[in-house]
Scaffold this motif. Structure first.
Motif, PDB file in Angstrom:
ATOM      1  N   LYS A  39       6.219   2.360  -1.673  1.00  0.00           N
ATOM      2  CA  LYS A  39       6.493   3.799  -1.725  1.00  0.00           C
ATOM      3  C   LYS A  39       5.713   4.482  -0.604  1.00  0.00           C
ATOM      4  O   LYS A  39       4.540   4.804  -0.767  1.00  0.00           O
ATOM      5  N   PHE A  93       6.158   7.491   0.784  1.00  0.00           N
ATOM      6  CA  PHE A  93       6.061   8.956   0.690  1.00  0.00           C
ATOM      7  C   PHE A  93       5.643   9.324  -0.729  1.00  0.00           C
ATOM      8  O   PHE A  93       6.468   9.338  -1.638  1.00  0.00           O
ATOM      9  N   PRO A  94       4.361   9.644  -0.939  1.00  0.00           N
ATOM     10  CA  PRO A  94       3.875   9.904  -2.302  1.00  0.00           C
ATOM     11  C   PRO A  94       4.606  11.021  -3.035  1.00  0.00           C
ATOM     12  O   PRO A  94       4.723  10.988  -4.252  1.00  0.00           O
ATOM     13  N   ASP A  95       5.128  12.008  -2.292  1.00  0.00           N
ATOM     14  CA  ASP A  95       5.771  13.157  -2.933  1.00  0.00           C
ATOM     15  C   ASP A  95       7.268  12.963  -3.165  1.00  0.00           C
ATOM     16  O   ASP A  95       7.929  13.886  -3.658  1.00  0.00           O
ATOM     17  N   MET A  96       7.809  11.801  -2.806  1.00  0.00           N
ATOM     18  CA  MET A  96       9.248  11.554  -2.961  1.00  0.00           C
ATOM     19  C   MET A  96       9.481  10.343  -3.856  1.00  0.00           C
ATOM     20  O   MET A  96       8.719   9.387  -3.814  1.00  0.00           O
ATOM     21  N   ASP A  97      10.541  10.391  -4.636  1.00  0.00           N
ATOM     22  CA  ASP A  97      10.938   9.242  -5.448  1.00  0.00           C
ATOM     23  C   ASP A  97      11.852   8.367  -4.581  1.00  0.00           C
ATOM     24  O   ASP A  97      13.037   8.224  -4.846  1.00  0.00           O
TER      25      ASP A  97
END
Length: 122
Positions: A31, A33-37
């Motif tokens: 993952k 991008f921590p702010d994206m699923d």
């Protein structure tokens, strides 16, 4: 020669899809991008060689399907080439810090993407 370098897999449930592909084919996920699923995945060929990489995230619209991306040296150049060959393209989009992409349609109605690596993309 340009080739497929990335396959984007839209999902309705990312965790369920990750479990399916990891369990069935051994795909590895990260993952970035921590702010994206949204997850990137790695694959291997039958003999253990590096396979096509890709991404997996939530489906943007009900008709969204798996999209293959072809690596090109310049998205701008290939947008023109695709149009000259009878295809269609959308405008270039930046993925900041990664590169540029454009979604295209070939002469047979098939959707594909083109991708240009460029860490300076904004």
């Amino acid at each position: 020669m340009a080739t497929f370098i990335h396959m984007d897999v839209p999902t309705d449930n990312v965790e369920r899809a990750k479990e399916f592909y990891a369990g069935l084919f051994g795909w590895k996920f990260e993952k970035p991008f921590p702010d994206m699923d949204y997850y990137l995945y790695e694959t291997e060929g039958i003999n253990g060689e590096e396979g096509v990489r890709g991404g997996m995230g939530l489906r943007g619209d009900p008709g969204q399907r798996i999209t293959g991306y072809i690596g090109v040296p310049s998205v701008d150049e290939y947008i023109d080439k695709i149009k000259d060959a009878g295809g269609q393209t959308m405008n270039k989009m930046a993925v900041p810090g990664w590169g540029y992409l454009a979604i295209c349609v070939d002469t047979e109605g098939n959707v594909f993407g083109i991708w240009e690596d460029n860490k300076d993309a904004k």
